[in-house]
Design a protein around this motif. Structure first.
Motif, PDB file in Angstrom:
ATOM      1  N   PHE A 134       0.756  -1.209  -0.204  1.00 46.46           N
ATOM      2  CA  PHE A 134       0.103   0.014   0.009  1.00 46.46           C
ATOM      3  C   PHE A 134       0.998   1.395   0.052  1.00 46.46           C
ATOM      4  O   PHE A 134       0.515   2.285  -0.545  1.00 46.46           O
ATOM      5  N   GLN A 135       2.001   1.129   0.615  1.00 42.02           N
ATOM      6  CA  GLN A 135       2.802   2.380   0.876  1.00 42.02           C
ATOM      7  C   GLN A 135       3.640   2.756  -0.647  1.00 42.02           C
ATOM      8  O   GLN A 135       3.899   3.792  -0.875  1.00 42.02           O
ATOM      9  N   GLN A 136       3.814   1.614  -1.448  1.00 43.01           N
ATOM     10  CA  GLN A 136       4.166   1.914  -2.780  1.00 43.01           C
ATOM     11  C   GLN A 136       3.141   2.625  -3.704  1.00 43.01           C
ATOM     12  O   GLN A 136       3.505   3.150  -4.866  1.00 43.01           O
ATOM     13  N   MET A 137       1.950   2.456  -3.262  1.00 45.22           N
ATOM     14  CA  MET A 137       0.749   3.005  -4.319  1.00 45.22           C
ATOM     15  C   MET A 137       0.977   4.372  -4.256  1.00 45.22           C
ATOM     16  O   MET A 137       1.360   5.225  -3.226  1.00 45.22           O
ATOM     17  N   PRO A 138       0.920   5.189  -5.531  1.00 47.33           N
ATOM     18  CA  PRO A 138       1.015   6.648  -5.585  1.00 47.33           C
ATOM     19  C   PRO A 138      -0.382   7.476  -4.764  1.00 47.33           C
ATOM     20  O   PRO A 138      -1.287   6.738  -4.474  1.00 47.33           O
ATOM     21  N   GLU A 139       0.019   8.626  -4.153  1.00 45.66           N
ATOM     22  CA  GLU A 139      -1.058   9.319  -3.827  1.00 45.66           C
ATOM     23  C   GLU A 139      -2.385   9.682  -4.471  1.00 45.66           C
ATOM     24  O   GLU A 139      -3.476   9.733  -4.017  1.00 45.66           O
ATOM     25  N   THR A 140      -2.337   9.330  -5.866  1.00 45.90           N
ATOM     26  CA  THR A 140      -3.380   9.626  -6.675  1.00 45.90           C
ATOM     27  C   THR A 140      -4.045   8.380  -7.024  1.00 45.90           C
ATOM     28  O   THR A 140      -5.029   8.412  -7.688  1.00 45.90           O
ATOM     29  N   ALA A 141      -3.632   7.136  -6.357  1.00 42.98           N
ATOM     30  CA  ALA A 141      -4.514   6.103  -6.402  1.00 42.98           C
ATOM     31  C   ALA A 141      -5.873   6.013  -6.226  1.00 42.98           C
ATOM     32  O   ALA A 141      -6.272   6.889  -5.356  1.00 42.98           O
ATOM     33  N   ARG A 142      -6.754   5.519  -7.056  1.00 40.01           N
ATOM     34  CA  ARG A 142      -8.132   5.348  -6.969  1.00 40.01           C
ATOM     35  C   ARG A 142      -8.256   4.154  -5.538  1.00 40.01           C
ATOM     36  O   ARG A 142      -7.830   3.402  -5.736  1.00 40.01           O
ATOM     37  N   ASN A 186      -8.841  -2.346  12.117  1.00 36.97           N
ATOM     38  CA  ASN A 186      -9.076  -3.905  12.001  1.00 36.97           C
ATOM     39  C   ASN A 186     -10.583  -4.025  11.583  1.00 36.97           C
ATOM     40  O   ASN A 186     -11.085  -4.844  12.078  1.00 36.97           O
ATOM     41  N   ARG A 187     -11.057  -2.876  10.555  1.00 34.42           N
ATOM     42  CA  ARG A 187     -12.371  -2.993  10.150  1.00 34.42           C
ATOM     43  C   ARG A 187     -12.655  -2.499   9.082  1.00 34.42           C
ATOM     44  O   ARG A 187     -13.540  -2.732   8.233  1.00 34.42           O
ATOM     45  N   MET A 188     -11.541  -1.621   8.411  1.00 36.35           N
ATOM     46  CA  MET A 188     -11.803  -1.007   7.283  1.00 36.35           C
ATOM     47  C   MET A 188     -10.892  -1.382   6.149  1.00 36.35           C
ATOM     48  O   MET A 188      -9.535  -1.484   6.303  1.00 36.35           O
ATOM     49  N   ILE A 189     -11.224  -1.986   5.042  1.00 41.17           N
ATOM     50  CA  ILE A 189     -10.631  -2.523   3.816  1.00 41.17           C
ATOM     51  C   ILE A 189     -10.468  -1.589   2.862  1.00 41.17           C
ATOM     52  O   ILE A 189     -11.606  -1.166   2.440  1.00 41.17           O
ATOM     53  N   ILE A 190      -9.366  -1.157   2.402  1.00 40.92           N
ATOM     54  CA  ILE A 190      -9.187  -0.118   1.585  1.00 40.92           C
ATOM     55  C   ILE A 190      -8.544  -0.804   0.149  1.00 40.92           C
ATOM     56  O   ILE A 190      -7.372  -1.244   0.393  1.00 40.92           O
ATOM     57  N   LEU A 191      -9.157  -0.691  -1.148  1.00 42.30           N
ATOM     58  CA  LEU A 191      -8.589  -1.311  -2.171  1.00 42.30           C
ATOM     59  C   LEU A 191      -8.156  -0.234  -2.928  1.00 42.30           C
ATOM     60  O   LEU A 191      -8.632   0.873  -2.912  1.00 42.30           O
ATOM     61  N   ALA A 192      -7.059  -0.257  -3.716  1.00 47.99           N
ATOM     62  CA  ALA A 192      -6.322   0.756  -4.313  1.00 47.99           C
ATOM     63  C   ALA A 192      -5.801   0.416  -5.734  1.00 47.99           C
ATOM     64  O   ALA A 192      -5.504  -0.884  -5.885  1.00 47.99           O
ATOM     65  N   VAL A 193      -6.088   1.245  -6.713  1.00 46.79           N
ATOM     66  CA  VAL A 193      -5.721   0.737  -8.072  1.00 46.79           C
ATOM     67  C   VAL A 193      -4.887   1.979  -8.710  1.00 46.79           C
ATOM     68  O   VAL A 193      -5.292   3.016  -8.422  1.00 46.79           O
ATOM     69  N   ASP A 194      -3.654   2.063  -8.881  1.00 43.90           N
ATOM     70  CA  ASP A 194      -2.976   2.982  -9.658  1.00 43.90           C
ATOM     71  C   ASP A 194      -3.718   3.285 -11.060  1.00 43.90           C
ATOM     72  O   ASP A 194      -3.195   2.351 -12.047  1.00 43.90           O
ATOM     73  N   GLU A 195      -4.430   4.178 -11.525  1.00 40.58           N
ATOM     74  CA  GLU A 195      -5.063   4.408 -12.628  1.00 40.58           C
ATOM     75  C   GLU A 195      -4.259   5.259 -13.588  1.00 40.58           C
ATOM     76  O   GLU A 195      -4.706   5.689 -14.781  1.00 40.58           O
ATOM     77  N   ALA A 196      -3.111   5.349 -13.414  1.00 41.15           N
ATOM     78  CA  ALA A 196      -2.192   6.424 -14.190  1.00 41.15           C
ATOM     79  C   ALA A 196      -1.952   5.838 -15.522  1.00 41.15           C
ATOM     80  O   ALA A 196      -2.016   6.622 -16.657  1.00 41.15           O
ATOM     81  N   GLN A 197      -1.921   4.585 -15.568  1.00 36.74           N
ATOM     82  CA  GLN A 197      -1.542   3.931 -17.081  1.00 36.74           C
ATOM     83  C   GLN A 197      -2.785   3.267 -17.293  1.00 36.74           C
ATOM     84  O   GLN A 197      -2.868   3.365 -18.827  1.00 36.74           O
ATOM     85  N   LEU A 198      -3.823   2.819 -16.507  1.00 34.56           N
ATOM     86  CA  LEU A 198      -4.790   2.138 -17.050  1.00 34.56           C
ATOM     87  C   LEU A 198      -5.899   2.332 -15.870  1.00 34.56           C
ATOM     88  O   LEU A 198      -5.690   1.796 -14.923  1.00 34.56           O
ATOM     89  N   GLY A 199      -6.944   2.632 -16.456  1.00 36.54           N
ATOM     90  CA  GLY A 199      -8.088   2.907 -15.452  1.00 36.54           C
ATOM     91  C   GLY A 199      -8.944   1.316 -15.124  1.00 36.54           C
ATOM     92  O   GLY A 199      -8.717   0.350 -15.855  1.00 36.54           O
ATOM     93  N   ALA A 200      -9.487   1.422 -13.861  1.00 38.64           N
ATOM     94  CA  ALA A 200     -10.097   0.185 -13.476  1.00 38.64           C
ATOM     95  C   ALA A 200     -11.492   0.004 -14.401  1.00 38.64           C
ATOM     96  O   ALA A 200     -12.109   1.075 -14.428  1.00 38.64           O
ATOM     97  N   SER A 201     -11.708  -1.080 -14.955  1.00 42.24           N
ATOM     98  CA  SER A 201     -13.016  -1.154 -15.875  1.00 42.24           C
ATOM     99  C   SER A 201     -14.268  -1.648 -15.109  1.00 42.24           C
ATOM    100  O   SER A 201     -14.130  -2.112 -13.818  1.00 42.24           O
TER     101      SER A 201
END
Length: 162
Positions: A5-13, A58-73
């Motif tokens: 998660f730390q490697q994900m950019p701040e702009t990650a969705r 212990n209860r919040m799940i955060i999913l992240a995607v770096d959409e800089a090159q390709l957006g989540a469909s």
């Protein structure tokens, strides 16, 4: 492609899913294993995406995607919902129900159904200054300054109009 998660950019969705209760250490281990496996193969139209997750409080799940090159469909988002449904069923928790709000009262996180908010307000557990988790954030950078906000600065302000 899974990244920490730390490697994900701040702009990650991001998408935040709130469990209706705190998860045990064993449950968190299961969720982490399941989500690492999912992120390793998460793709959009056959192309791997830089993805990650974090579990907070212990209860919040955060999913992240770096959409800089390709957006989540839509299909890739649907696949994430499927894995979250599996986690819900395995752990007997609610993650996908958007009809709940989490806030901090006396150092404890309380997750309440929307129809129970008035009860918490009347009891003084939820006040204008109470820190609530803003479910409307959608970028990793928002976690530092827009995720935990006073109730009066959230959509809950309508409950405090005098």
């Amino acid at each position: 492609m899974y990244l920490s998660f730390q490697q994900m950019p701040e702009t990650a969705r991001i998408w935040i899913y709130q469990a209706d209760r705190e998860l045990s250490a064993t449950e968190i281990k299961y969720v982490k294993e399941r989500l690492v496996a999912f992120c390793e193969q998460w793709n959009t139209h056959g192309t791997s995406m830089p993805t990650s997750f974090d579990i907070q409080h212990n209860r919040m799940i955060i999913l992240a995607v770096d959409e800089a090159q390709l957006g989540a469909s839509g299909c890739s988002i649907d696949s994430s919902v499927r894995v979250l449904r599996e986690i819900e069923q395995q752990l007997s928790i609610s993650l996908l129900d958007q009809g709940k709000v989490s806030f901090i009262n006396e150092g404890q996180i309380i997750t309440s159904k929307l129809q129970e908010l008035k009860k918490h307000i009347d009891a003084g557990n939820l006040r204008e200054e109470t820190a609530v988790f803003n479910s409307l954030v959608n970028k990793k950078q928002d976690l530092s300054d827009r995720w935990l906000i006073p109730a009066k600065d959230s959509w809950l302000r309508k409950y405090f109009i005098h």
